[in-house]
Write an enzyme that holds these catalytic residues in place. Structure first.
Site, short mmCIF file in Angstrom:
data_model
loop_
_atom_site.label_atom_id
_atom_site.label_comp_id
_atom_site.label_asym_id
_atom_site.label_seq_id
_atom_site.Cartn_x
_atom_site.Cartn_y
_atom_site.Cartn_z
N ASN A 42 -14.52 18.82 -0.42
CA ASN A 42 -15.53 17.79 -1.11
C ASN A 42 -15.29 18.23 -2.52
OD1 ASN A 42 -17.68 16.31 -2.07
ND2 ASN A 42 -19.36 17.48 -0.92
N TRP A 43 -14.55 17.51 -3.51
CA TRP A 43 -14.48 17.82 -4.79
C TRP A 43 -15.84 17.45 -5.52
CZ3 TRP A 43 -8.85 15.78 -5.88
CH2 TRP A 43 -7.77 16.50 -5.27
N LYS A 44 -16.59 16.58 -5.13
CA LYS A 44 -17.79 16.04 -5.88
C LYS A 44 -17.20 15.45 -6.96
CE LYS A 44 -20.51 19.72 -3.26
NZ LYS A 44 -21.47 20.63 -3.35
N HIS B 124 -24.34 13.08 2.35
CA HIS B 124 -24.25 14.60 1.98
C HIS B 124 -26.02 14.82 1.24
CE1 HIS B 124 -23.52 17.97 -0.97
NE2 HIS B 124 -22.51 18.24 -0.09
N GLU C 241 -26.57 16.08 -1.39
CA GLU C 241 -26.80 15.94 -2.63
C GLU C 241 -27.25 14.22 -2.79
OE1 GLU C 241 -23.28 17.25 -4.05
OE2 GLU C 241 -24.06 19.35 -3.89
N GLU D 10 -25.02 21.41 7.01
CA GLU D 10 -24.78 22.14 5.62
C GLU D 10 -26.24 22.58 5.21
OE1 GLU D 10 -20.93 20.81 3.15
OE2 GLU D 10 -22.54 19.52 2.76
N GLY E 16 -23.89 25.78 -2.82
CA GLY E 16 -23.38 25.96 -4.17
C GLY E 16 -24.09 27.30 -4.78
N SER F 220 -21.20 27.13 0.86
CA SER F 220 -20.64 28.45 0.10
C SER F 220 -19.62 29.29 1.30
CB SER F 220 -21.65 29.48 -0.05
OG SER F 220 -22.51 29.08 -0.99
N GLY G 144 -17.09 22.86 -0.63
CA GLY G 144 -17.23 22.27 -2.24
C GLY G 144 -16.23 23.08 -3.05
N GLY G 145 -17.09 24.13 -3.53
CA GLY G 145 -16.68 25.11 -4.75
C GLY G 145 -15.28 25.66 -4.48
P1 PGA Z 1 -20.15 24.49 -1.58
O1 PGA Z 1 -20.63 22.98 -1.28
O2 PGA Z 1 -19.07 25.13 -0.61
O3 PGA Z 1 -19.82 24.54 -2.76
O4 PGA Z 1 -21.17 25.29 -1.12
C1 PGA Z 1 -20.51 22.71 0.06
C2 PGA Z 1 -20.87 21.10 -0.02
O5 PGA Z 1 -21.64 20.68 -0.71
O6 PGA Z 1 -20.09 20.20 0.84
#
Ligand code: PGA
Length: 264
Positions: free
Chosen positions: A12-14, A98, A100, A173, A179, A218, A239-240
């Site tokens: 997930n590149w956000k 998600h 967010e 998640e 993050g 993470s 994500g990251g």
């Molecule tokens: P993260 O994000 O790996 O940076 O914790 C995961 C996500 O939000 O899908």
């Protein structure tokens, strides 16, 4: 991991890599997907580069995902992107609900369910995200929250499978792990994954057998293997660590090598 379910590793590149760097990363991820033939590898770039990334992925098994959609096909909805538009751009997948989006854009369980229906109607495979906040975990509400979130789209997921469609994927998640560098340990993740599996089983045993439940929060190359040792963890939403081909590739390769061992 369970040998009966093909692992799925999704990045997930956000709101990163929305230009040329995204096209370059998609090119590298197409190579990773070719290498990791025993698993599904998917990336979710920002909307501005979806079509260009899909072009990079064309002659590879790399899947392209939208990060969201609006549950109408067309209309006066300034700034929104629909399921059919994602399909046109070359997506086969879409991330929905998600944390967010739930947190910053006030998405409710009902709206996420509506989006799930719209995604399936457009021929996209949704990766629906669920998970508790730190406050909810500390209040002992984790399973209650996850049950409410999963129940909202359980009927839709079940109808999809009965209709012969590709099963919806679920990403667990925990919001406190996204993050933050804090990961749920394999046992902590497994507790919730097994609970989700039980919810799916109560609806339809075939749904429990076929639904991939991903872990997200993470995930890094140094914890991927341990998390995949949990029997109900079927892959990751990253994500990251998906923002660089080296770390994303290391995680995908770890999953592919465990999958190969599990098949042997
Ligand atoms: P993260 O994000 O790996 O940076 O914790 C995961 C996500 O939000 O899908």
């Amino acid at each position: 991991m369970n040998p009966g379910r093909r692992p799925l590793v999704a990045g997930n590149w956000k709101m990163y890599h929305g230009g040329a760097s995204g096209v370059g990363l998609a090119h590298e991820c197409a190579g990773i997907a070719r290498e990791c033939a025993g698993i599904d590898v998917v990336v979710a770039p920002p909307a501005t580069v979806l079509a260009a990334c899909a072009h990079e992925a064309e002659r590879s098994p790399l899947g392209i995902a939208g990060q969201n959609l609006y549950p109408k096909d067309v209309g006066a909805f300034t700034g929104e992107v629909s399921g059919p538009m994602l399909r046109d751009a070359g997506c086969a997948w879409v991330i929905l609900g998600h944390s967010e989006r739930r947190q910053y854009f006030a998405e409710t369980d009902a709206f996420v369910a509506e989006k799930t229906t719209a995604a399936l109607g457009a021929g996209l495979i949704p990766i629906v995200c669920v998970g508790e906040t730190l406050e909810q975990r500390e209040g002992g509400e984790t399973l209650k929250v996850v049950e409410r979130q999963v129940t909202a789209f359980l009927d839709i997921a079940s109808q999809q499978l009965r209709g012969g469609g590709a099963p919806v994927a679920i990403a667990y998640e925990p919001v406190w792990a996204i993050g933050t560098g804090k990961t749920a340990g394999p046992a902590e993740a497994e507790e919730v994954h097994a609970f989700i599996r039980k919810l799916l089983h109560a609806k339809d045993p075939a749904l429990a057998d076929r639904t991939r439940v991903l872990y997200g929060g993470s995930v890094k190359p140094n914890n991927a293997e341990a998390l995949l040792s949990a029997p109900n963890v079927d892959g990751f939403l990253i994500g990251g660590a998906s923002l660089e081909a080296a770390s994303f590739g290391a995680i995908a390769r770890a999953a592919a090598s465990l999958a190969a061992k599990a098949q042997a």
